[in-house]
Design a protein around this motif. Sequence first.
Motif, PDB file in Angstrom:
ATOM      1  N   MET B   1       0.776  -1.338  -0.101  1.00 56.14           N
ATOM      2  CA  MET B   1      -0.173   0.000   0.006  1.00 56.14           C
ATOM      3  C   MET B   1       0.942   0.999   0.216  1.00 56.14           C
ATOM      4  SD  MET B   1      -3.113   1.059   0.474  1.00 56.14           S
ATOM      5  CE  MET B   1      -3.767   3.092   1.226  1.00 56.14           C
ATOM      6  N   PHE B   2       0.733   2.145  -1.550  1.00 56.55           N
ATOM      7  CA  PHE B   2       1.557   3.222  -0.832  1.00 56.55           C
ATOM      8  C   PHE B   2       0.448   4.508  -0.523  1.00 56.55           C
ATOM      9  CE2 PHE B   2       3.569   1.305  -4.639  1.00 56.55           C
ATOM     10  CZ  PHE B   2       4.736   1.234  -4.292  1.00 56.55           C
ATOM     11  N   VAL B   3       1.443   5.171   0.713  1.00 53.35           N
ATOM     12  CA  VAL B   3       0.136   6.576   1.256  1.00 53.35           C
ATOM     13  C   VAL B   3       1.023   7.768   0.890  1.00 53.35           C
ATOM     14  CG1 VAL B   3      -0.400   7.126   3.273  1.00 53.35           C
ATOM     15  CG2 VAL B   3      -1.282   4.664   2.865  1.00 53.35           C
ATOM     16  N   ILE B   4       0.363   8.676   0.258  1.00 58.17           N
ATOM     17  CA  ILE B   4       1.447  10.301   0.808  1.00 58.17           C
ATOM     18  C   ILE B   4       0.108  10.770   1.856  1.00 58.17           C
ATOM     19  CG2 ILE B   4       0.873  12.035  -0.572  1.00 58.17           C
ATOM     20  CD1 ILE B   4       0.972  11.082  -3.049  1.00 58.17           C
ATOM     21  N   ASP B   5       1.196  11.109   3.047  1.00 53.38           N
ATOM     22  CA  ASP B   5      -0.054  11.434   3.728  1.00 53.38           C
ATOM     23  C   ASP B   5      -0.031  13.521   3.732  1.00 53.38           C
ATOM     24  OD1 ASP B   5      -0.559  13.005   6.639  1.00 53.38           O
ATOM     25  OD2 ASP B   5       1.060  11.711   7.550  1.00 53.38           O
ATOM     26  N   PRO B   6      -0.830  13.773   3.370  1.00 58.54           N
ATOM     27  CA  PRO B   6      -1.452  15.291   3.066  1.00 58.54           C
ATOM     28  C   PRO B   6      -0.985  16.140   4.206  1.00 58.54           C
ATOM     29  CG  PRO B   6      -3.674  13.472   2.844  1.00 58.54           C
ATOM     30  CD  PRO B   6      -2.473  13.006   3.692  1.00 58.54           C
ATOM     31  N   HIS B   7      -1.233  15.918   5.664  1.00 53.03           N
ATOM     32  CA  HIS B   7      -0.712  16.764   6.505  1.00 53.03           C
ATOM     33  C   HIS B   7      -0.540  16.352   7.657  1.00 53.03           C
ATOM     34  CE1 HIS B   7      -3.127  20.710   8.559  1.00 53.03           C
ATOM     35  NE2 HIS B   7      -2.251  20.598   9.059  1.00 53.03           N
ATOM     36  N   VAL B   8       0.516  16.955   8.084  1.00 54.07           N
ATOM     37  CA  VAL B   8       1.439  16.217   9.042  1.00 54.07           C
ATOM     38  C   VAL B   8       2.563  17.327   9.615  1.00 54.07           C
ATOM     39  CG1 VAL B   8       2.994  14.720   7.666  1.00 54.07           C
ATOM     40  CG2 VAL B   8       2.487  14.520  10.012  1.00 54.07           C
ATOM     41  N   HIS B   9       2.670  17.348  10.447  1.00 52.46           N
ATOM     42  CA  HIS B   9       3.922  18.389  11.538  1.00 52.46           C
ATOM     43  C   HIS B   9       5.258  17.643  11.503  1.00 52.46           C
ATOM     44  CE1 HIS B   9       0.921  21.584  10.556  1.00 52.46           C
ATOM     45  NE2 HIS B   9      -0.151  20.720  11.627  1.00 52.46           N
ATOM     46  N   VAL B  26       4.324   5.203   4.151  1.00 51.06           N
ATOM     47  CA  VAL B  26       4.322   6.678   3.119  1.00 51.06           C
ATOM     48  C   VAL B  26       5.149   6.806   2.399  1.00 51.06           C
ATOM     49  CG1 VAL B  26       4.545   8.972   4.190  1.00 51.06           C
ATOM     50  CG2 VAL B  26       3.687   6.637   5.084  1.00 51.06           C
ATOM     51  N   VAL B  27       5.185   7.191   0.892  1.00 53.49           N
ATOM     52  CA  VAL B  27       6.377   7.793   0.093  1.00 53.49           C
ATOM     53  C   VAL B  27       6.281   8.910   0.202  1.00 53.49           C
ATOM     54  CG1 VAL B  27       5.830   5.803  -1.550  1.00 53.49           C
ATOM     55  CG2 VAL B  27       4.153   7.156  -2.255  1.00 53.49           C
ATOM     56  N   ALA B  28       5.355  10.219   0.637  1.00 56.21           N
ATOM     57  CA  ALA B  28       5.676  11.668   0.553  1.00 56.21           C
ATOM     58  C   ALA B  28       4.688  12.314   1.333  1.00 56.21           C
ATOM     59  CB  ALA B  28       5.365  12.195  -1.299  1.00 56.21           C
ATOM     60  N   VAL B  29       5.245  13.094   2.159  1.00 56.32           N
ATOM     61  CA  VAL B  29       4.373  14.204   3.447  1.00 56.32           C
ATOM     62  C   VAL B  29       4.321  15.321   2.319  1.00 56.32           C
ATOM     63  CG1 VAL B  29       5.270  12.369   5.288  1.00 56.32           C
ATOM     64  CG2 VAL B  29       6.652  14.812   4.784  1.00 56.32           C
ATOM     65  N   SER B  30       3.377  15.997   2.705  1.00 52.87           N
ATOM     66  CA  SER B  30       2.849  17.524   2.737  1.00 52.87           C
ATOM     67  C   SER B  30       2.879  18.476   4.640  1.00 52.87           C
ATOM     68  CB  SER B  30       1.664  17.641   1.832  1.00 52.87           C
ATOM     69  OG  SER B  30       0.716  18.585   2.395  1.00 52.87           O
ATOM     70  N   GLU B  31       3.709  18.469   4.167  1.00 52.15           N
ATOM     71  CA  GLU B  31       4.191  19.285   5.681  1.00 52.15           C
ATOM     72  C   GLU B  31       3.471  21.256   5.716  1.00 52.15           C
ATOM     73  OE1 GLU B  31       7.905  19.051   8.525  1.00 52.15           O
ATOM     74  OE2 GLU B  31       6.874  20.030   9.837  1.00 52.15           O
ATOM     75  N   ARG B  59      16.077  14.833   6.162  1.00 48.87           N
ATOM     76  CA  ARG B  59      15.310  13.837   7.710  1.00 48.87           C
ATOM     77  C   ARG B  59      14.450  12.853   7.047  1.00 48.87           C
ATOM     78  NH1 ARG B  59      13.436  14.253  13.055  1.00 48.87           N
ATOM     79  NH2 ARG B  59      11.299  15.635  12.109  1.00 48.87           N
ATOM     80  N   ALA B  60      13.755  13.291   5.816  1.00 46.26           N
ATOM     81  CA  ALA B  60      12.173  12.151   5.572  1.00 46.26           C
ATOM     82  C   ALA B  60      13.697  11.398   4.209  1.00 46.26           C
ATOM     83  CB  ALA B  60      11.179  13.285   4.575  1.00 46.26           C
ATOM     84  N   SER B  61      14.707  11.839   3.224  1.00 56.24           N
ATOM     85  CA  SER B  61      15.404  11.820   2.691  1.00 56.24           C
ATOM     86  C   SER B  61      15.512  10.114   2.799  1.00 56.24           C
ATOM     87  CB  SER B  61      16.001  12.457   1.761  1.00 56.24           C
ATOM     88  OG  SER B  61      17.232  12.983   2.365  1.00 56.24           O
ATOM     89  N   GLN B  62      16.031  10.117   3.640  1.00 52.62           N
ATOM     90  CA  GLN B  62      16.866   8.973   4.692  1.00 52.62           C
ATOM     91  C   GLN B  62      15.780   7.940   4.648  1.00 52.62           C
ATOM     92  OE1 GLN B  62      18.547   9.842   8.810  1.00 52.62           O
ATOM     93  NE2 GLN B  62      17.446  11.808   8.562  1.00 52.62           N
ATOM     94  N   PHE B  63      14.628   8.007   4.643  1.00 54.04           N
ATOM     95  CA  PHE B  63      13.748   7.185   4.425  1.00 54.04           C
ATOM     96  C   PHE B  63      13.118   7.003   3.085  1.00 54.04           C
ATOM     97  CE2 PHE B  63      14.242   8.388   8.739  1.00 54.04           C
ATOM     98  CZ  PHE B  63      15.188   7.282   9.183  1.00 54.04           C
ATOM     99  N   GLY B  64      13.819   7.592   2.079  1.00 51.83           N
ATOM    100  CA  GLY B  64      12.751   7.523   0.651  1.00 51.83           C
ATOM    101  C   GLY B  64      11.652   8.386   0.508  1.00 51.83           C
ATOM    102  N   VAL B  65      11.331   9.079   1.691  1.00 52.11           N
ATOM    103  CA  VAL B  65      10.388   9.872   1.836  1.00 52.11           C
ATOM    104  C   VAL B  65      10.520  11.302   0.610  1.00 52.11           C
ATOM    105  CG1 VAL B  65       8.342  11.111   3.036  1.00 52.11           C
ATOM    106  CG2 VAL B  65       9.460   8.530   3.492  1.00 52.11           C
ATOM    107  N   ALA B  66       9.739  11.432  -0.440  1.00 51.38           N
ATOM    108  CA  ALA B  66       9.438  12.730  -0.086  1.00 51.38           C
ATOM    109  C   ALA B  66       8.874  14.130   1.433  1.00 51.38           C
ATOM    110  CB  ALA B  66       8.929  12.938  -1.946  1.00 51.38           C
ATOM    111  N   HIS B  67       9.444  15.256   1.111  1.00 48.81           N
ATOM    112  CA  HIS B  67       8.869  16.193   1.740  1.00 48.81           C
ATOM    113  C   HIS B  67       8.609  17.401   1.283  1.00 48.81           C
ATOM    114  CE1 HIS B  67       9.138  19.019   4.922  1.00 48.81           C
ATOM    115  NE2 HIS B  67       8.530  18.232   5.201  1.00 48.81           N
TER     116      HIS B  67
END
Lengths: 90, 283
Positions: B1-9, B26-31, B59-67
């Motif tokens: 399951m791929f997830v984009i977290d649309p709102h996280v601080h 989670v592949v990307a977050v929007s802050e 910080r996010a990129s260490q885990f392959g997460v786009a920020h």
Amino acid sequence: MNKNFDVSTNAPESTTVHRSGGQVLDLYFLKARAATLDIAAMLDRLSRAEALCGPHADERKDRLQAALHILTDSAGDKARRIQEAYSVKG
Amino acid sequence: MFVIDPHVHMVSRTTTDYENMAMAGVVAVSEPAFWAGFDRTPSAFADYYRQLTEFEPQRASQFGVAHYCWICLNPKEAEDLGKAREVMSLIPTFLKRPNVLGVGEIGLHKNTPHEMEVFRRHVQLAIDAGDGVHRLILIHTPHLEDKWRGTRLIIDMLRDFGSAIDPSRVLIDHCEEHTIRMVKDAGFWAGMTVYPTTKATPERAVDMLEIYGSDRVCINAAADWGVSDPLWVHRTALEARRRGHDRSALIKIFHNNPAQFFGQHGGFAIRPVDVLDRPTQPH
């Protein structure tokens, strides 16, 4: 010990913490608010399901209804009475 | 399951949260820019915006997460109009950074005249910073007893901008049972926040999806420095799966919808994906 409350220690078998109604609401209003919304949403979910699939006779609905009456009546001791409403009698 | 977290601080979260989110798909977050829990001095905001646009992506990129992030002065600090003017003068420069999706989370907190004035200024800033179309806008709606009136005020203020505002480029967040219809009927994207004490629960969020449909809806946990958890998004996906929603529906809600909304910003690199359910071939 929590300095906000006066804890009576001379009756250890039924230790009472004196707190005001305002303090109770400060601590628990949001949780209770959320709980009422959860119950309302569950009842709506049930209504939608029954609107789609037809009414479903189930004694759990009666117990839930009895519990909701206890929630809104004027008597106290609500948690114990609701537990009894959910209990198998006899 | 791929997830984009649309709102996280994420500035409020640990690096372990990034790791757990990545492991949970989670592949990307929007802050969105947010309140720090206390009112800051204007000079602190430039550092905060640098943290959002420079440090958190690393910080996010260490885990392959786009920020990606959003820039604004949040409504809780909007009462002081002088401070607002000073902070907002910083925003146009940061909006040019490639990982800034737009202006947010602007909105209302206590629905005061000053908050409304600062909200309008932010909307105008999003219009002025656009190139033909306004920058994407992410909107915070008030909590609890102020939410219904605040949401109504926000929609009315946006309508006052007329054709300068395209509802499909605006996400109005923290919708609940009494506000989601007005937001969707007005053509905006609706955000639902799973934050069980003060906003939605997984069960109620899935109810709203079933009642109001999954088009133009994003689900987030708005995890921050409070009692919160980014994985409430996943618990909501689990609740939907428990009710029988299939993988295509889950991917749409938790990945493709945010990809579609954020993808209106050219710098957002993640595209919607298809679920191809094929029958298993016998060996």
